[in-house]
Design a protein around this motif. Structure first.
Motif, PDB file in Angstrom:
ATOM      1  N   GLU A 121       0.825  -1.186   0.000  1.00  0.00           N
ATOM      2  CA  GLU A 121       0.000   0.000   0.000  1.00  0.00           C
ATOM      3  C   GLU A 121       0.870   1.252   0.000  1.00  0.00           C
ATOM      4  O   GLU A 121       0.578   2.231  -0.686  1.00  0.00           O
ATOM      5  CB  GLU A 121      -0.892  -0.020   1.230  1.00  0.00           C
ATOM      6  CG  GLU A 121      -2.052   0.919   1.129  1.00  0.00           C
ATOM      7  CD  GLU A 121      -3.129   0.507   2.110  1.00  0.00           C
ATOM      8  OE1 GLU A 121      -3.945  -0.341   1.744  1.00  0.00           O
ATOM      9  OE2 GLU A 121      -3.118   1.026   3.227  1.00  0.00           O
ATOM     10  N   ALA A 165       2.117   1.941  -3.362  1.00  0.00           N
ATOM     11  CA  ALA A 165       1.062   2.474  -4.211  1.00  0.00           C
ATOM     12  C   ALA A 165       0.819   3.945  -3.917  1.00  0.00           C
ATOM     13  O   ALA A 165       0.668   4.759  -4.822  1.00  0.00           O
ATOM     14  CB  ALA A 165      -0.211   1.672  -4.001  1.00  0.00           C
ATOM     15  N   LEU A 166       0.796   4.307  -2.637  1.00  0.00           N
ATOM     16  CA  LEU A 166       0.524   5.694  -2.270  1.00  0.00           C
ATOM     17  C   LEU A 166       1.591   6.645  -2.783  1.00  0.00           C
ATOM     18  O   LEU A 166       1.303   7.749  -3.187  1.00  0.00           O
ATOM     19  CB  LEU A 166       0.401   5.825  -0.746  1.00  0.00           C
ATOM     20  CG  LEU A 166      -0.850   5.213  -0.123  1.00  0.00           C
ATOM     21  CD1 LEU A 166      -0.792   5.328   1.394  1.00  0.00           C
ATOM     22  CD2 LEU A 166      -2.101   5.868  -0.652  1.00  0.00           C
ATOM     23  N   ILE A 171       1.033   7.090  -6.873  1.00  0.00           N
ATOM     24  CA  ILE A 171      -0.262   7.222  -7.539  1.00  0.00           C
ATOM     25  C   ILE A 171      -0.414   8.517  -8.326  1.00  0.00           C
ATOM     26  O   ILE A 171      -1.280   8.594  -9.177  1.00  0.00           O
ATOM     27  CB  ILE A 171      -1.445   7.121  -6.544  1.00  0.00           C
ATOM     28  CG1 ILE A 171      -1.307   8.143  -5.445  1.00  0.00           C
ATOM     29  CG2 ILE A 171      -1.585   5.739  -6.028  1.00  0.00           C
ATOM     30  CD1 ILE A 171      -2.488   8.130  -4.488  1.00  0.00           C
ATOM     31  N   LEU A 207      -2.474   2.723 -12.180  1.00  0.00           N
ATOM     32  CA  LEU A 207      -2.720   1.860 -11.022  1.00  0.00           C
ATOM     33  C   LEU A 207      -3.305   0.539 -11.481  1.00  0.00           C
ATOM     34  O   LEU A 207      -4.272   0.523 -12.244  1.00  0.00           O
ATOM     35  CB  LEU A 207      -3.700   2.548 -10.073  1.00  0.00           C
ATOM     36  CG  LEU A 207      -3.187   3.831  -9.449  1.00  0.00           C
ATOM     37  CD1 LEU A 207      -4.344   4.679  -8.954  1.00  0.00           C
ATOM     38  CD2 LEU A 207      -2.239   3.513  -8.318  1.00  0.00           C
ATOM     39  N   ASN A 265      -3.273  -3.039  -6.745  1.00  0.00           N
ATOM     40  CA  ASN A 265      -2.749  -1.954  -5.905  1.00  0.00           C
ATOM     41  C   ASN A 265      -3.819  -0.984  -5.421  1.00  0.00           C
ATOM     42  O   ASN A 265      -3.508  -0.010  -4.743  1.00  0.00           O
ATOM     43  CB  ASN A 265      -1.679  -1.169  -6.675  1.00  0.00           C
ATOM     44  CG  ASN A 265      -0.459  -2.015  -6.949  1.00  0.00           C
ATOM     45  OD1 ASN A 265      -0.112  -2.885  -6.158  1.00  0.00           O
ATOM     46  ND2 ASN A 265       0.169  -1.791  -8.081  1.00  0.00           N
ATOM     47  N   VAL A 286      -5.725   3.991  -0.911  1.00  0.00           N
ATOM     48  CA  VAL A 286      -5.200   4.568  -2.149  1.00  0.00           C
ATOM     49  C   VAL A 286      -6.247   5.505  -2.773  1.00  0.00           C
ATOM     50  O   VAL A 286      -5.929   6.625  -3.207  1.00  0.00           O
ATOM     51  CB  VAL A 286      -4.791   3.444  -3.140  1.00  0.00           C
ATOM     52  CG1 VAL A 286      -4.531   4.013  -4.531  1.00  0.00           C
ATOM     53  CG2 VAL A 286      -3.559   2.717  -2.628  1.00  0.00           C
TER      54      VAL A 286
END
Lengths: 156, 145
Positions: A5, A8-9, A12, A17, A21, A26
């Motif tokens: 996570e 992903a953050l 982004i 994406l 993810n 998110v």
């Protein structure tokens, strides 16, 4: 926060994406980056308000989709044919939004339900998520104003 | 034209490029005189067009003569309440005298957020799959002309 996570953050802002993810955290971050306040609840639903319309969203597990939805309890005295006419007017004329009636169940009143699904298979950009959410909210606002809901909602 | 793959910027999501993409992926597609894309996806004909920020796909069916509007409304409402993704409506556009109702099924997506080729193809496949599923599950096939 889990490693996946956190990765992903961090990425982004401009990236594509993938479904794996996507998470409520998110999505919340994507909206925060777009200056839209959003919050995730314990059930994993994200909600936000645009122009007074409360929009909820859910990452579906069964298919690679994000469901956006909004709903209003209907006045149970309004004839079903009037509710279906409003739905058809919105579905026939407005972009993106799909409108339907959820019939009364047990002690719950009928609902006017408006939804839209974003396909995430193949990846999705944060621009598409934010753009679709804004378009969704605008279409709902415009549709309800254009076709009139006076007396239709339970709180009217 | 070079093979289309990866992330397509919004400006390149054009009718011509969509036709190329579909043809590269074993789907028949061409642009008609109105600029719409006529595509055949696994035996199902759909029409696609680009309007402003939207990429729209739809199919339209004629309802058999003699079927009442409320019967059509009921089926359309069932699809909208239960089926994934596909939106159905009864178009208001005037029909020629004596013609019956029509059912319009559509899905729209924003192209201005950029789209991947995989996503674009999946959206089309999902639309066709769930539209055909809705035709069967909600008995729409029975009322079509």
């Amino acid at each position: 926060m889990a490693k996946k996570e956190s990765v992903a953050l961090e990425s982004i802002e401009n990236s594509l994406l993938q479904t794996a993810n996507l998470s409520p955290a998110v999505l919340t971050q994507i909206y925060t980056n777009a200056y839209i306040d959003a919050a995730a609840d314990e059930q994993g639903e994200v909600s936000l308000t645009i122009d007074g319309i409360i929009i909820n969203m859910r990452i579906l597990q069964s298919e690679p989709l994000i469901l956006l939805y909004a709903f209003w309890p209907l006045n149970p005295h309004v004839p079903m044919k009037d509710c279906l006419k409003l739905c058809n007017d919105i579905n026939d004329h407005m972009s993106l939004v799909r409108c339907s009636v959820v019939e009364a169940q047990d002690d719950k009143p009928p609902f006017l339900w408006v939804d839209y699904v974003l396909v995430t298979k193949g990846g999705i950009t944060s621009r598409e998520i934010v753009g679709a959410t804004r378009t969704f909210a605008n279409a709902i606002g415009d549709g309800l104003a254009r076709f009139g809901t006076s007396g239709m909602f339970a709180q009217d | 034209m070079a093979k289309i793959k990866g992330l397509i910027p919004a400006k390149d999501i054009t009718a011509e490029n969509i036709v190329t993409l579909l043809n590269e992926n074993r789907m028949t597609a061409r642009i008609d005189d109105d600029g719409d894309i006529l595509a055949n996806v696994s035996g199902t004909n759909i029409i696609m067009d680009i309007k402003g920020p939207l990429l729209r796909m739809h199919a339209i069916w004629s309802v058999r003569e003699g079927i009442r509007r409320d019967e059509v409304e009921e089926l359309v409402a069932a699809v909208n309440a239960n089926a994934p993704l596909v939106r159905c409506s009864i178009p208001k556009n005037p029909l020629a005298e004596g013609e019956g109702y029509r059912i319009w099924a559509d899905y729209q997506l924003l192209r201005d957020g950029d789209l991947t080729t995989t996503k674009l193809l999946e959206c089309i496949r999902y639309f066709v799959r769930w539209m055909n599923q809705a035709l069967d599950e909600y008995d729409i096939q029975k009322i079509l002309g």
